[in-house]
Design a protein around this motif. Structure first.
Motif, PDB file in Angstrom:
ATOM      1  N   GLU A 111      40.272 118.923 -26.714  1.00  0.00           N
ATOM      2  CA  GLU A 111      38.900 118.497 -26.459  1.00  0.00           C
ATOM      3  C   GLU A 111      38.358 119.322 -25.043  1.00  0.00           C
TER       4      GLU A 111
ATOM      5  N   GLY B 266      42.668 112.091 -30.471  1.00  0.00           N
ATOM      6  CA  GLY B 266      42.038 113.232 -30.138  1.00  0.00           C
ATOM      7  C   GLY B 266      42.842 114.317 -29.631  1.00  0.00           C
TER       8      GLY B 266
ATOM      9  N   TYR C 271      31.472 118.189 -28.005  1.00  0.00           N
ATOM     10  CA  TYR C 271      32.963 118.978 -27.705  1.00  0.00           C
ATOM     11  C   TYR C 271      32.764 120.369 -28.547  1.00  0.00           C
TER      12      TYR C 271
ATOM     13  N   ALA D 215      37.938 121.207 -31.058  1.00  0.00           N
ATOM     14  CA  ALA D 215      38.285 119.977 -30.577  1.00  0.00           C
ATOM     15  C   ALA D 215      38.515 119.045 -32.253  1.00  0.00           C
TER      16      ALA D 215
END
Length: 202
Positions: A161, A158, A135, A139
């Motif tokens: 991303e 997360g 990534y 991210a």
């Protein structure tokens, strides 16, 4: 589906995201003791694979200078991630993240701890500033544990991303494939294994 919002979790601005959570209910008398056990497991980054099994990624904690350490994580530390499958050749097969924040929140009813990580350079390679992760540097992964009157929770959130395209051609191809898989749900399966395993105790 919109990303959930919590203190300590960066805002979602672009790219993919996931909210991966596991909850477990204990009786009120033992809730605080169980949360202390969860804290110990949460901060034992080097043991995460042992909780999840050999098929899970291996995590190794490094200090700011790139030396392996066996202690609780601190802001500015790095985590080396050995994901099953081909790694990034430029980083000798590993992905790296830096711990950018560790936050503690508590009131009379609830308590939570967050640890936010961001894709980073390989701290063992002082001359190379490239991001050693599939990534991009925008991210984040925020690991959280929390305790409320109803349950204890382990989670990974997360945010933002996108694949890391600032790399050599073979790395770019690998990053595109791995990031695409992650954004399509593969990463969530792995993180769900972690959140389940962190709470897999009596």
């Amino acid at each position: 589906m919109k990303p959930k919002k919590f203190k300590g979790v960066p805002k979602q601005k672009f790219g993919g995201f996931h909210d991966t959570e596991t909850r477990k209910i204990f009786d009120q008398d033992s809730m605080s003791l169980k949360f202390e056990t969860l804290k110990e497991r949460f901060f034992s980054v080097n043991k995460w694979q042992s909780y999840c099994g050999e098929a899970f990624a291996a995590f190794k904690l490094y200090d700011f200078n790139g030396h392996p350490v066996d202690r609780e994580p601190q802001k500015g530390d790095f985590i080396r991630i050995d994901i099953p499958g081909p790694g990034e050749p430029e980083a000798r097969g590993y992905d790296w993240v830096e711990i950018t924040d560790i936050c503690f929140y508590q009131n009379s009813f609830a308590e939570s701890i967050t640890m936010t990580c961001r894709p980073s350079r390989n701290p063992e390679d002082k001359k190379n500033r490239h991001i050693a992760h599939f990534y991009s540097s925008g991210a984040t992964s925020t690991f959280m544990i929390s305790k409320s009157p109803a349950h204890v929770k382990a989670a990974v959130y997360g945010r933002n991303e996108r694949p890391n395209l600032n790399a050599k051609l073979l790395d770019v191809i690998r990053n595109l494939v791995t990031a695409a898989g992650g954004m399509m749900g593969t990463a969530k399966i792995q993180w769900k294994q972690l959140t389940d395993s962190l709470l897999d105790f009596e």
